[in-house]
Design a protein around this motif. Structure first.
Motif, short mmCIF file in Angstrom:
data_model
loop_
_atom_site.label_atom_id
_atom_site.label_comp_id
_atom_site.label_asym_id
_atom_site.label_seq_id
_atom_site.Cartn_x
_atom_site.Cartn_y
_atom_site.Cartn_z
N SER A 96 11.02 -4.80 -8.03
CA SER A 96 9.64 -3.81 -7.81
C SER A 96 10.27 -2.82 -6.74
CB SER A 96 8.80 -4.53 -7.14
OG SER A 96 8.02 -5.52 -8.18
N ASN A 117 3.55 2.01 -5.27
CA ASN A 117 4.31 1.12 -6.20
C ASN A 117 4.88 2.10 -7.13
OD1 ASN A 117 3.82 -0.96 -8.98
ND2 ASN A 117 5.61 -0.93 -7.36
N ASP A 120 8.08 -1.55 -11.91
CA ASP A 120 8.34 -2.91 -12.02
C ASP A 120 9.30 -3.03 -13.01
OD1 ASP A 120 6.67 -3.71 -9.62
OD2 ASP A 120 4.99 -3.50 -11.18
N ASN A 352 4.78 -11.38 5.31
CA ASN A 352 3.50 -10.98 5.12
C ASN A 352 2.67 -10.94 6.47
OD1 ASN A 352 1.30 -9.69 4.09
ND2 ASN A 352 0.43 -11.72 3.29
N LYS A 372 2.47 -1.38 4.77
CA LYS A 372 1.33 -1.83 3.52
C LYS A 372 1.62 -1.36 2.25
CE LYS A 372 -2.22 -3.43 6.27
NZ LYS A 372 -3.08 -4.65 5.98
N THR A 374 3.08 -3.38 -0.28
CA THR A 374 4.14 -4.34 -1.19
C THR A 374 3.51 -5.75 -1.46
OG1 THR A 374 4.97 -5.28 0.89
CG2 THR A 374 5.81 -3.46 0.34
N GLY A 375 2.31 -6.01 -1.30
CA GLY A 375 1.76 -7.12 -1.82
C GLY A 375 1.93 -8.32 -0.89
N PRO A 376 1.29 -9.57 -1.18
CA PRO A 376 1.16 -10.71 -0.17
C PRO A 376 2.49 -11.49 -0.34
CG PRO A 376 -0.08 -11.38 -2.17
CD PRO A 376 0.55 -9.73 -2.39
N LEU A 377 3.31 -11.37 -1.19
CA LEU A 377 4.59 -12.03 -1.42
C LEU A 377 5.37 -12.18 -0.24
CD1 LEU A 377 5.70 -10.65 -4.90
CD2 LEU A 377 4.46 -12.84 -4.35
#
Length: 396
Positions: A96, A117, A120, A352, A372, A374-377
């Motif tokens: 990603s 984003n 992917d 995160n 902010k 990039t997601g909760p990973l």
């Protein structure tokens, strides 16, 4: 105008359409509506790559213009004026990419940046990532990290959302080190790779090979190198020269290898700042020498090199008192330098929330910037880059 063309136009936002202000938007000759052709090209060369991608859908003529070498080269010359922060990592079977304008993380701006984003890429095995060059990235270490004999390097352009696998390197060795460079004279990208011979007390590069992108059928070509050395994964490409750290195999001395991308020749310079991160220091080669970096570090060495005289200048920088409080126990690495006095640090691992750190060495001030989007990973190895530029040239 056909129904298909009208349908295509709906995918272009009002802001994008405002550039044309004309119902004859796709049917330009020398003039398009009220804008001369040369002015239209000038405007399009300055819009973000995401907007430029939407204009491909306007008409066949627009698509032809935006794919032309003249436009893509013009766009590439404009892009360095609007560099971007680029963040990439691999998780859940995909590679990603996220980015934002670089000026948002500079010290006079917000402590929070929202990234977009880009794309992917499906990728079900582990790999490393080379330093980006003029908008393109190249994977590395596929064989070692994936333990798959059929693993191949991949070139990716986040701006065009394209990726392409490279031909398999011709070698019986398991370990390959590679870099990507760019020649601004011929406007060519080249991937340099070397296979690594690994035996007890003997590590050195062999089988130097190079591949030129955009030449139709991609093919590795053998190169000659006069000095045996062991290369490291620390590189940067500046003005057509690819620099990387290495150790002289015979003398066991640290050195910097200079690979001239256009002529495909090697040059060797003594490295007085081993274990450094190479940086673009105001258009010159520089290095930041450091060890383990966290909140407990007191300072680092900043080196810059006059490559013609092979003369190094050394500066010691003491970190501000707030460094320990802001960085804490987070282990970080040097990402690179923005301008002449701003250094960016990033954690090795995704968290995160996710933060990067911005140091102004002139003011000796440190800022923590939350990223902010990039997601909760968390827990993934993350690659952060500065001075990334957008490139609308298609790689296939």
């Amino acid at each position: 105008m056909s129904t298909m063309m009208k349908k295509r136009k709906r995918h272009v936002s009002k802001e994008d359409v405002a550039l044309t202000i004309s119902s004859s938007v796709g049917e330009f000759g020398e003039n398009s509506g009220t804008l001369p052709m040369d002015l239209m090209v000038e405007i399009l060369s300055r819009v973000p790559a995401k907007s430029a991608a939407k204009f491909h859908c306007v008409s066949k003529k627009w698509n032809s213009l935006l794919r032309s070498p003249y436009f893509t080269n013009l766009y590439l010359t404009r892009s360095p004026a609007r560099p971007r922060l680029l963040i990439t990592f691999q998780a859940e079977g995909k590679w990603s990419f996220f980015s934002s304008p670089e000026y948002l993380i500079s010290d006079q701006n917000s402590n929070l940046v929202v990234v977009d984003n880009h794309m992917d890429v499906p990728k079900d095995y582990s790999f490393g990532v080379c330093e980006p060059v003029c908008g393109l990235l190249c994977t590395r270490d596929e064989w070692v990290l994936s333990r798959k004999r059929d693993a191949r390097m991949m070139i990716c352009n986040p701006s065009t959302r394209q990726f392409q696998s490279l031909p398999k390197v011709r070698s019986r060795r398991n370990k390959v080190i590679n870099y990507i460079g760019y020649d601004p004279i011929e406007k060519e990208y080249k991937v340099l790779c070397m296979t690594i011979r690994q035996r007890p007390f003997l590590f050195k590069a062999e089988e130097y090979q190079v591949l030129t992108l955009g030449t139709g059928k991609l093919k590795w070509r053998m190169l000659e190198c006069s000095v045996e050395h062991y290369p490291h994964h620390k590189e940067i490409c500046i003005n057509g020269v690819l620099y990387y750290l290495a150790v002289n195999d015979e003398a066991k001395e640290d050195m910097i290898v200079c690979f001239h991308v256009k002529h495909e020749k090697f040059q060797f310079i003594q490295n007085k700042a081993p274990s450094s991160t190479l940086i673009n220091y105001n258009g010159k080669l520089g290095g930041i020498r450091h060890g383990f970096i966290d909140g407990g570090v007191a300072g680092f060495e900043l080196w810059d090199l006059d490559t013609e005289k092979e003369d190094w200048s050394r500066h010691i920088h003491i970190l501000p008192p707030m460094w320990k409080q802001v960085v804490g126990e987070t282990r970080v690495y040097v990402v690179g330098m923005i301008g002449t006095n701003e250094i960016v640090f990033s954690p090795f691992v995704k968290s995160n929330p996710f933060y990067i750190f911005h140091l102004n060495i002139e003011r000796n001030s440190i800022t923590r910037v939350e990223i902010k989007g990039t997601g909760p990973l968390e827990g993934q190895e993350v690659y952060t880059f500065v001075n990334h530029i957008e490139n609308v040239k298609l790689i296939m």
